[in-house]
Write a protein that holds these residues in place. Structure first.
Motif, mmCIF file in Angstrom:
data_model
loop_
_atom_site.group_PDB
_atom_site.id
_atom_site.type_symbol
_atom_site.label_atom_id
_atom_site.label_comp_id
_atom_site.label_asym_id
_atom_site.label_seq_id
_atom_site.Cartn_x
_atom_site.Cartn_y
_atom_site.Cartn_z
ATOM 1 N N PHE A 136 40.593 55.390 25.770
ATOM 2 C CA PHE A 136 41.024 54.067 25.291
ATOM 3 C C PHE A 136 40.275 52.935 26.004
ATOM 4 C CE2 PHE A 136 44.620 57.032 25.228
ATOM 5 C CZ PHE A 136 44.807 57.114 23.860
ATOM 6 N N CYS A 137 39.961 51.888 25.240
ATOM 7 C CA CYS A 137 39.385 50.677 25.828
ATOM 8 C C CYS A 137 40.028 49.482 25.126
ATOM 9 C CB CYS A 137 37.879 50.619 25.607
ATOM 10 S SG CYS A 137 37.005 51.815 26.633
ATOM 11 N N ARG A 138 40.106 48.383 25.829
ATOM 12 C CA ARG A 138 40.704 47.215 25.196
ATOM 13 C C ARG A 138 39.771 46.652 24.130
ATOM 14 N NH1 ARG A 138 43.179 43.366 29.327
ATOM 15 N NH2 ARG A 138 44.634 45.096 29.498
ATOM 16 N N GLN A 139 38.486 46.736 24.402
ATOM 17 C CA GLN A 139 37.488 46.212 23.461
ATOM 18 C C GLN A 139 36.229 47.065 23.629
ATOM 19 O OE1 GLN A 139 36.932 41.865 23.431
ATOM 20 N NE2 GLN A 139 34.859 42.228 24.140
ATOM 21 N N LYS A 140 35.508 47.275 22.565
ATOM 22 C CA LYS A 140 34.302 48.106 22.671
ATOM 23 C C LYS A 140 33.135 47.237 23.157
ATOM 24 C CE LYS A 140 32.346 52.135 21.838
ATOM 25 N NZ LYS A 140 32.702 53.344 22.566
ATOM 26 N N CYS A 141 32.570 47.586 24.280
ATOM 27 C CA CYS A 141 31.415 46.826 24.782
ATOM 28 C C CYS A 141 30.245 47.020 23.806
ATOM 29 C CB CYS A 141 31.027 47.318 26.173
ATOM 30 S SG CYS A 141 32.366 47.147 27.367
ATOM 31 N N PHE A 142 29.408 46.004 23.696
ATOM 32 C CA PHE A 142 28.408 46.003 22.618
ATOM 33 C C PHE A 142 27.307 47.045 22.798
ATOM 34 C CE2 PHE A 142 29.434 41.191 22.348
ATOM 35 C CZ PHE A 142 30.659 41.494 21.776
ATOM 36 N N TYR A 143 27.170 47.576 24.024
ATOM 37 C CA TYR A 143 26.107 48.538 24.299
ATOM 38 C C TYR A 143 26.621 49.975 24.342
ATOM 39 C CZ TYR A 143 28.460 48.143 28.745
ATOM 40 O OH TYR A 143 29.447 48.119 29.696
ATOM 41 N N CYS A 144 27.942 50.147 24.201
ATOM 42 C CA CYS A 144 28.554 51.426 24.575
ATOM 43 C C CYS A 144 28.584 52.446 23.439
ATOM 44 C CB CYS A 144 29.983 51.172 25.062
ATOM 45 S SG CYS A 144 30.847 52.699 25.470
ATOM 46 N N ASP A 145 28.077 53.641 23.725
ATOM 47 C CA ASP A 145 28.182 54.722 22.740
ATOM 48 C C ASP A 145 28.999 55.895 23.303
ATOM 49 O OD1 ASP A 145 26.376 55.815 24.549
ATOM 50 O OD2 ASP A 145 25.228 56.847 23.010
ATOM 51 N N PHE A 146 29.809 55.603 24.329
ATOM 52 C CA PHE A 146 30.680 56.665 24.865
ATOM 53 C C PHE A 146 31.809 56.948 23.873
ATOM 54 C CE2 PHE A 146 29.783 54.682 29.279
ATOM 55 C CZ PHE A 146 28.572 55.336 29.330
ATOM 56 N N PRO A 147 32.430 58.125 23.966
ATOM 57 C CA PRO A 147 33.568 58.408 23.085
ATOM 58 C C PRO A 147 34.813 57.630 23.547
ATOM 59 C CG PRO A 147 33.112 60.276 24.519
ATOM 60 C CD PRO A 147 32.077 59.262 24.824
ATOM 61 N N SER A 148 34.847 56.358 23.200
ATOM 62 C CA SER A 148 35.969 55.499 23.606
ATOM 63 C C SER A 148 36.283 54.552 22.459
ATOM 64 C CB SER A 148 35.589 54.702 24.853
ATOM 65 O OG SER A 148 34.538 53.812 24.543
ATOM 66 N N PHE A 149 37.562 54.169 22.349
ATOM 67 C CA PHE A 149 38.002 53.423 21.178
ATOM 68 C C PHE A 149 38.909 52.263 21.560
ATOM 69 C CE2 PHE A 149 37.339 57.859 20.285
ATOM 70 C CZ PHE A 149 36.471 57.831 19.200
ATOM 71 N N GLY A 194 37.662 59.748 33.865
ATOM 72 C CA GLY A 194 36.733 58.762 33.314
ATOM 73 C C GLY A 194 37.075 58.433 31.877
ATOM 74 N N GLY A 195 36.196 57.656 31.261
ATOM 75 C CA GLY A 195 36.541 57.272 29.899
ATOM 76 C C GLY A 195 35.369 56.669 29.158
ATOM 77 N N GLY A 196 35.715 55.681 28.291
ATOM 78 C CA GLY A 196 36.974 55.009 28.213
ATOM 79 C C GLY A 196 37.327 54.227 29.481
ATOM 80 N N THR A 197 38.568 53.854 29.497
ATOM 81 C CA THR A 197 39.081 53.054 30.603
ATOM 82 C C THR A 197 40.368 53.670 31.130
ATOM 83 O OG1 THR A 197 38.208 51.088 29.483
ATOM 84 C CG2 THR A 197 39.722 50.705 31.297
ATOM 85 N N PRO A 198 40.285 54.587 32.106
ATOM 86 C CA PRO A 198 41.522 55.169 32.635
ATOM 87 C C PRO A 198 42.513 54.114 33.119
ATOM 88 C CG PRO A 198 39.635 56.407 33.412
ATOM 89 C CD PRO A 198 39.081 55.207 32.685
ATOM 90 N N CYS A 225 37.633 52.466 36.782
ATOM 91 C CA CYS A 225 38.495 51.308 36.515
ATOM 92 C C CYS A 225 37.686 50.158 35.925
ATOM 93 C CB CYS A 225 39.119 50.801 37.812
ATOM 94 S SG CYS A 225 40.245 51.957 38.599
ATOM 95 N N ASN A 226 38.316 49.424 35.039
ATOM 96 C CA ASN A 226 37.722 48.184 34.537
ATOM 97 C C ASN A 226 38.381 47.044 35.323
ATOM 98 O OD1 ASN A 226 37.493 45.743 32.930
ATOM 99 N ND2 ASN A 226 36.738 47.054 31.283
ATOM 100 N N PRO A 227 37.577 46.146 35.906
ATOM 101 C CA PRO A 227 38.192 45.081 36.717
ATOM 102 C C PRO A 227 39.215 44.248 35.933
ATOM 103 C CG PRO A 227 35.807 45.094 36.991
ATOM 104 C CD PRO A 227 36.118 46.064 35.889
ATOM 105 N N GLY A 258 30.056 41.960 25.768
ATOM 106 C CA GLY A 258 31.355 42.413 25.263
ATOM 107 C C GLY A 258 32.325 42.906 26.317
ATOM 108 N N ARG A 259 32.100 42.563 27.588
ATOM 109 C CA ARG A 259 33.052 42.976 28.627
ATOM 110 C C ARG A 259 34.304 42.098 28.560
ATOM 111 N NH1 ARG A 259 32.301 47.793 30.782
ATOM 112 N NH2 ARG A 259 33.469 47.137 32.610
ATOM 113 N N ILE A 260 35.434 42.624 29.032
ATOM 114 C CA ILE A 260 36.692 41.876 28.911
ATOM 115 C C ILE A 260 37.035 41.106 30.181
ATOM 116 C CG2 ILE A 260 37.720 43.436 27.206
ATOM 117 C CD1 ILE A 260 39.380 44.592 29.659
HETATM 118 S S1 SF4 Z 1 34.824 49.727 29.014
HETATM 119 FE FE1 SF4 Z 1 33.350 51.384 29.375
HETATM 120 S S2 SF4 Z 1 33.902 53.025 27.953
HETATM 121 FE FE2 SF4 Z 1 34.963 51.162 27.281
HETATM 122 S S3 SF4 Z 1 33.638 50.295 25.732
HETATM 123 FE FE3 SF4 Z 1 33.083 49.324 27.678
HETATM 124 S S4 SF4 Z 1 31.440 50.593 28.557
HETATM 125 FE FE4 SF4 Z 1 32.415 51.761 26.893
#
Ligand code: SF4
Length: 387
Positions: free
Chosen positions: A13-26, A64-68, A104-106, A141-143
């Protein structure tokens, strides 16, 4: 039989998808968080116990993640309790016995969450900082803000963390060398024990990839990106961070043991949607779909599928690439042990050429990238292709 192995837990899980990210996160899947955590605990109870009985306790655990850190406190506690139960952890394990990392995401940490992590034996945090420049953070696209990253570090120290890693990116849209220098200076002033640095890659399926195709992404030119690379690879060692892998720098004794084990052919069990495992020489992948994962776990099934067994040539290439990424390098002995054939027999021409070009050097039976080889790693990896 006791043996070294690692455990990976995926939180998609992520709050928002970063614009560069292709990880399996939503983003926008919060409604699944509770059921997903339950499902993850089920898989952990089943698979974790199986491998604990086989090999003993893992040497490293990595969430890891995503955003644990996006998980609400109650769900995080449920998950940590399960980890402790499965591996009989007390939370007081010494870090030399167990390296337990949570990404962690700050923008999603607070004192309560960090204290909770620490109380269950998490002893390493990895913060995705990327840059301290608020304009750039928004542009990728970072939060969170740069200030939140600084505060997150302070909260981590107050919660008792003595091993903190930070990720930094370079080559970002409109980024200048001066911004990167400021980022590096700000980062080392926070004194993390470990720093990972990644150049921006445009991966298919990301927002940036689409923007690039539409001609709406202004990236620094090649020369500037090269200067950025030179800056970070000289700046960090000069400030006490040794480069132990192409993208990773650490103060002595703070290399990520979990990541090193990926590069050193150590087995690992991955649990959660999209998690990968490498067990007894075979590679497996769990399906990416979150609801399908939850349903499968509720029904007592599995979403783990064995990947096509890599043919021998591909396995040799992978073994070589992964080892060459590290400062330890590619051991002739380890290669022979794994494939029962000498490295020389497979790669003598390549090794000779790469040494001639100053990209590879050898010491004590280990081949390593030279500083030039690290910079042009792709050239070396290409030369090691057998297929
Ligand atoms: S927080 Fe990390 S995993 Fe989530 S979208 Fe951004 S780079 Fe991808």
């Amino acid at each position: 039989m006791k043996r070294q192995w690692g455990l990976y837990l995926h939180i998609p899980f992520c709050r928002q998808k970063c614009f560069y990210c292709d990880f399996p996160s939503f983003a926008g899947r919060e409604r699944y968080e509770a059921d997903y955590t339950d499902a993850l605990c089920r898989e952990l109870l089943e698979q974790g116990v199986l491998y604990r009985e086989k090999w003993g306790r893992p040497a490293t655990i990595y969430m890891g993640g995503g955003t644990p850190s996006i998980l609400p406190v109650a769900l995080m506690e449920h998950l940590l309790q399960t980890v402790c139960r499965v591996f009989a952890l007390t939370g007081d394990e010494d870090s030399s016995e167990l390296e337990f990392t949570v990404e962690c995401n700050p923008g999603t940490v607070d004192a309560e969450k960090l204290t909770l992590l620490r109380s269950y034996g998490v002893n390493r945090l990895s913060f995705g900082v990327q840059t301290f420049d608020d304009g750039l953070l928004r542009a990728i696209g970072r939060i969170h803000t740069g200030q939140q990253a600084k505060e997150a570090m302070q909260l981590a120290r107050e919660a008792g963390f003595r091993n903190v890693s930070m990720d930094l990116m370079y080559g970002l849209p409109h980024e200048s060398l001066a911004v990167l220098r400021h980022d590096l200076e700000t980062m080392i002033a926070l004194k993390p024990e470990h720093i990972s640095i990644y150049g921006l890659q445009l991966e298919e399926g990301t927002a940036f990839y689409r923007m690039k195709e539409l001609g709406r992404l202004a990236l620094p030119d090649e020369e500037t990106v090269e200067q950025m690379y030179d800056l970070m690879t000289s700046f960090l060692p000069a400030h006490g961070y040794a480069r132990y892998e192409i993208s990773n720098f650490a103060r002595p004794g703070y290399e990520s043991r979990h990541n090193l084990s990926y590069w050193q052919d150590v087995p690992y069990l991955g649990v959660g949607a999209a998690a990968h495992s490498y067990l007894e020489g075979r590679r497996y992948a769990n399906g990416v779909d979150i609801p399908a994962y939850i349903r499968a776990m509720q029904a007592g099934g599995s979403v783990r599928e064995e990947e096509e067994p890599a043919d021998r040539a591909i396995a040799m290439e992978e073994f070589a690439f992964l080892a060459l990424r590290t400062s330890q390098g590619l051991s002739r002995e380890a290669f022979f042990k794994r494939f029962a054939v000498s490295l020389e027999r497979i790669y003598s021409k390549t090794i000779h050429e790469m040494k001639q070009k100053g990209l590879l050097e050898e010491q004590d039976g280990c081949l390593r990238l030279t500083p030039l080889g690290m910079k042009y790693g792709n050239l070396v990896f290409e030369a090691f292709l057998l297929t």
